[in-house]
Scaffold this motif. Structure first.
Motif, mmCIF file in Angstrom:
data_model
loop_
_atom_site.group_PDB
_atom_site.id
_atom_site.type_symbol
_atom_site.label_atom_id
_atom_site.label_comp_id
_atom_site.label_asym_id
_atom_site.label_seq_id
_atom_site.Cartn_x
_atom_site.Cartn_y
_atom_site.Cartn_z
ATOM 1 N N GLY A 1 0.834 -1.194 0.000
ATOM 2 C CA GLY A 1 0.000 0.000 0.000
ATOM 3 C C GLY A 1 0.866 1.239 0.000
ATOM 4 N N SER A 2 0.225 2.380 0.028
ATOM 5 C CA SER A 2 0.971 3.637 -0.013
ATOM 6 C C SER A 2 1.847 3.808 1.232
ATOM 7 N N ALA A 3 1.479 3.158 2.334
ATOM 8 C CA ALA A 3 2.261 3.269 3.562
ATOM 9 C C ALA A 3 3.395 2.244 3.631
ATOM 10 N N GLY A 4 3.511 1.400 2.612
ATOM 11 C CA GLY A 4 4.616 0.448 2.593
ATOM 12 C C GLY A 4 4.189 -0.956 2.235
ATOM 13 N N ARG A 5 5.112 -1.870 2.462
ATOM 14 C CA ARG A 5 4.928 -3.274 2.107
ATOM 15 C C ARG A 5 5.068 -4.120 3.379
ATOM 16 N N HIS A 6 4.149 -5.047 3.566
ATOM 17 C CA HIS A 6 4.167 -5.916 4.738
ATOM 18 C C HIS A 6 4.081 -7.357 4.272
ATOM 19 N N GLU A 7 5.082 -8.148 4.643
ATOM 20 C CA GLU A 7 5.114 -9.549 4.266
ATOM 21 C C GLU A 7 4.863 -10.401 5.499
ATOM 22 N N LEU A 8 3.997 -11.370 5.358
ATOM 23 C CA LEU A 8 3.700 -12.306 6.431
ATOM 24 C C LEU A 8 4.112 -13.688 5.961
ATOM 25 N N LYS A 9 5.049 -14.301 6.687
ATOM 26 C CA LYS A 9 5.541 -15.631 6.347
ATOM 27 C C LYS A 9 5.199 -16.552 7.509
ATOM 28 N N VAL A 10 4.621 -17.724 7.201
ATOM 29 C CA VAL A 10 4.162 -18.655 8.231
ATOM 30 C C VAL A 10 4.704 -20.041 7.935
ATOM 31 N N ARG A 11 5.098 -20.745 9.012
ATOM 32 C CA ARG A 11 5.485 -22.157 8.874
ATOM 33 C C ARG A 11 4.963 -22.895 10.090
ATOM 34 N N CYS A 12 4.936 -24.217 10.005
ATOM 35 C CA CYS A 12 4.457 -25.036 11.120
ATOM 36 C C CYS A 12 5.605 -25.348 12.059
ATOM 37 N N ILE A 13 5.372 -25.125 13.320
ATOM 38 C CA ILE A 13 6.292 -25.578 14.352
ATOM 39 C C ILE A 13 5.455 -26.483 15.236
ATOM 40 N N GLY A 14 5.815 -27.769 15.246
ATOM 41 C CA GLY A 14 4.936 -28.755 15.855
ATOM 42 C C GLY A 14 3.741 -28.890 14.933
ATOM 43 N N ALA A 15 2.567 -28.723 15.459
ATOM 44 C CA ALA A 15 1.357 -28.777 14.637
ATOM 45 C C ALA A 15 0.673 -27.423 14.572
ATOM 46 N N GLU A 16 1.399 -26.356 14.924
ATOM 47 C CA GLU A 16 0.793 -25.034 14.949
ATOM 48 C C GLU A 16 1.464 -24.085 13.975
ATOM 49 N N PRO A 17 0.666 -23.284 13.256
ATOM 50 C CA PRO A 17 1.231 -22.265 12.379
ATOM 51 C C PRO A 17 1.860 -21.140 13.219
ATOM 52 N N VAL A 18 3.050 -20.697 12.811
ATOM 53 C CA VAL A 18 3.765 -19.651 13.533
ATOM 54 C C VAL A 18 4.339 -18.669 12.516
ATOM 55 N N ALA A 19 4.190 -17.374 12.769
ATOM 56 C CA ALA A 19 4.778 -16.365 11.901
ATOM 57 C C ALA A 19 6.292 -16.368 12.129
ATOM 58 N N VAL A 20 7.030 -16.306 11.031
ATOM 59 C CA VAL A 20 8.498 -16.319 11.133
ATOM 60 C C VAL A 20 9.062 -15.128 10.388
ATOM 61 N N ALA A 21 10.246 -14.705 10.821
ATOM 62 C CA ALA A 21 10.952 -13.632 10.123
ATOM 63 C C ALA A 21 11.584 -14.213 8.866
ATOM 64 N N ASP A 22 11.784 -13.372 7.865
ATOM 65 C CA ASP A 22 12.431 -13.827 6.619
ATOM 66 C C ASP A 22 13.801 -14.387 6.905
#
Length: 158
Positions: free
Chosen positions: A136-157
């Motif tokens: 958007g005009s205020a910038g770019r936001h990336e959301l990356k998710v992977r499973c740790i155990g059986a739960e989705p977790v947001a991770v840094a690039d």
């Protein structure tokens, strides 16, 4: 004052009163569509039930803004539906996404840009990790998710 002036004044007052009543009636008839939230305001329980439904249709790049409100600076998560495939919702300033872990890895169940943003890129999986990028005009936001155990977790690039 002449009788004619009194009749003109009375006619004018009656016309103003009728016009005001018609205007108020039209506003009442139209109601919430003028000042209300489209689709109404949903409670937290209604949102959780909607997110926990079996297979909501994903929101693609061509859709308009869906998420509203204040988002947190970094990705935040909340569990949406416990069970065999745990679903979690994640929020960034650019938008929200729901991810689920399953036997084939993590997959994005749905995603929605915040107001003023659009979906730039989506890797919905299932895979080792998935991501969605909101721009958007205020910038770019990336959301990356992977499973740790059986739960989705947001991770840094990486």
């Amino acid at each position: 004052m002449s009788r004619r002036s009194v009749l003109v004044a009375a006619g004018w007052v009656a016309t103003v009163a009728v016009a005001t009543l018609i205007g108020l009636g039209a506003i009442r008839l139209v109601g919430d569509s003028i000042t209300g939230t489209p689709g109404g305001i949903r409670s937290e329980a209604e949102i959780e039930r909607a997110l926990a439904s079996p297979e909501p249709a994903p929101t693609g790049a061509g859709s308009g803004p869906v998420a509203t409100g204040t988002a947190s600076p970094g990705p935040t998560a909340s569990t949406v539906s416990p069970g065999p495939g745990v679903r979690r919702s994640f929020a960034t300033d650019g938008g929200t996404a729901v991810a689920e872990c399953g036997p084939d890895g993590v997959r994005l169940v749905s995603w929605a840009p915040a107001q003023g943003y659009r979906v730039h890129e989506v890797d919905r999986g299932p895979d080792d990790d998935v991501e969605v990028t909101f721009e958007g005009s205020a910038g770019r936001h990336e959301l990356k998710v992977r499973c740790i155990g059986a739960e989705p977790v947001a991770v840094a690039d990486d």
